[in-house]
Design a protein around this motif. Sequence first.
Motif, mmCIF file in Angstrom:
data_model
loop_
_atom_site.group_PDB
_atom_site.id
_atom_site.type_symbol
_atom_site.label_atom_id
_atom_site.label_comp_id
_atom_site.label_asym_id
_atom_site.label_seq_id
_atom_site.Cartn_x
_atom_site.Cartn_y
_atom_site.Cartn_z
ATOM 1 N N SER A 152 0.831 -1.208 0.000
ATOM 2 C CA SER A 152 0.000 0.000 0.000
ATOM 3 C C SER A 152 0.860 1.250 0.000
ATOM 4 C CB SER A 152 -0.918 0.001 1.219
ATOM 5 O OG SER A 152 -0.156 -0.152 2.401
ATOM 6 N N ARG A 153 0.245 2.359 -0.424
ATOM 7 C CA ARG A 153 0.936 3.636 -0.441
ATOM 8 C C ARG A 153 1.044 4.152 0.989
ATOM 9 N NH1 ARG A 153 4.309 7.300 -0.868
ATOM 10 N NH2 ARG A 153 4.101 9.049 -2.299
ATOM 11 N N PRO A 154 2.256 4.206 1.559
ATOM 12 C CA PRO A 154 2.393 4.754 2.908
ATOM 13 C C PRO A 154 2.312 6.274 2.891
ATOM 14 C CG PRO A 154 4.538 4.113 2.067
ATOM 15 C CD PRO A 154 3.540 3.719 1.025
ATOM 16 N N LEU A 155 1.536 6.829 3.801
ATOM 17 C CA LEU A 155 1.397 8.280 3.901
ATOM 18 C C LEU A 155 1.596 8.685 5.360
ATOM 19 C CD1 LEU A 155 -1.713 8.890 1.625
ATOM 20 C CD2 LEU A 155 0.663 9.485 1.105
ATOM 21 N N GLY A 196 1.428 13.870 2.787
ATOM 22 C CA GLY A 196 0.631 13.376 3.897
ATOM 23 C C GLY A 196 -0.172 14.497 4.531
ATOM 24 N N GLY A 197 -0.380 14.417 5.846
ATOM 25 C CA GLY A 197 -1.187 15.416 6.522
ATOM 26 C C GLY A 197 -0.576 15.843 7.832
ATOM 27 N N SER A 198 -0.969 17.017 8.289
ATOM 28 C CA SER A 198 -0.448 17.524 9.558
ATOM 29 C C SER A 198 -1.488 18.400 10.232
ATOM 30 C CB SER A 198 0.855 18.306 9.343
ATOM 31 O OG SER A 198 0.644 19.397 8.452
ATOM 32 N N PHE A 199 -1.368 18.491 11.537
ATOM 33 C CA PHE A 199 -2.210 19.376 12.333
ATOM 34 C C PHE A 199 -1.285 20.162 13.258
ATOM 35 C CE2 PHE A 199 -4.878 20.162 16.178
ATOM 36 C CZ PHE A 199 -5.784 21.028 15.572
ATOM 37 N N VAL A 200 -0.946 21.364 12.811
ATOM 38 C CA VAL A 200 0.019 22.203 13.531
ATOM 39 C C VAL A 200 -0.554 23.607 13.662
ATOM 40 C CG1 VAL A 200 2.355 23.149 13.534
ATOM 41 C CG2 VAL A 200 1.958 20.848 12.648
ATOM 42 N N GLY A 201 -0.471 24.182 14.843
ATOM 43 C CA GLY A 201 -0.984 25.529 15.043
ATOM 44 C C GLY A 201 -2.469 25.641 14.781
ATOM 45 N N GLN A 202 -3.218 24.610 15.200
ATOM 46 C CA GLN A 202 -4.677 24.576 15.009
ATOM 47 C C GLN A 202 -5.076 24.621 13.533
ATOM 48 O OE1 GLN A 202 -6.812 24.054 17.729
ATOM 49 N NE2 GLN A 202 -4.774 23.720 18.641
#
Length: 297
Positions: free
Chosen positions: A274-277, A288-294
């Motif tokens: 599978s495609r690792p993200l 990929g994704g991130s959650f930084v500084g709201q």
Amino acid sequence: MNAAEDLLGENPVMDGVKPVTMNESVETGDYALQGKKVLVVGLGVSGLEMIRFLCRQGALVSASDNRSAAELEDVLAELKELPLAELETGGHSSSLFRQQDLIVVSPGVPWSLEVLRQARTENIPVVGEIELASRFIREPLVGLTGTNGKTTTVTLLGEMFKAAGRRAFVGGNIGTPAVAMLQPDADWELGILELSSFQLEGVVHFRPRVAVVLNVTPDHQDRYRDEDAYLAAKMNISANQQRSDFLLLNVDDDRLNLQYRQLEERWRDGEEISRPLPFSCRAELELGGSFVGQRIR
């Protein structure tokens, strides 16, 4: 375009992808249960739901639990309404196990039981509840595991799909067994499953469209010989995924960061995985994704 549309195939990258490869086998009858001797080990919530499903499929169902009849009083009352071939309590007999065509193990039952080991040496298939359910589920699946945060995340995902107007089954280790997704009147578009390491020990062909591993910290040390064995059980969630599937890994976790870097290299080399993200709450990522500084990126 929202996440629900992406998963359900309205995004071009999803076109033509079969969500669960086991469905082909179901359609050709390879996993037909009519007339087959099937033993359910463990009479918890998952065990009862599996018995109901197997009886609907026409299997000759037996059940075994190491608890006494007195301890199982309420469960036995429910079982009176079901056509069980045989029921044993107070322990597991090798004679019952050895006469089965298939053995299905409830999540809390140790795979190290001697009767299960003997069955495997005699080439009797032994699978878990997630594996059984996945062989008959035709909808795409999101599978999520991790040491902490599973229930919160799965519940949130369910609410997100609900808000998007999608009929999403939410179950697994969260309380409702995955096999409940197969009730006769069900009309789901997808399934979101919380998966424990115990449940993932029993998968053979289970293939979620999207797999997520939140974190891995020492846990269940009475069941696993070391941390590597525990991590291996968690990573089993992606064992059967293909290049068109996705594996989301929390790279803030050191062990998962290493897994991501190793898998990314293998994926770029063309392996059928599978495609690792990656995802992170500490740093903004290019991929990929991130959650930084709201802020979600």
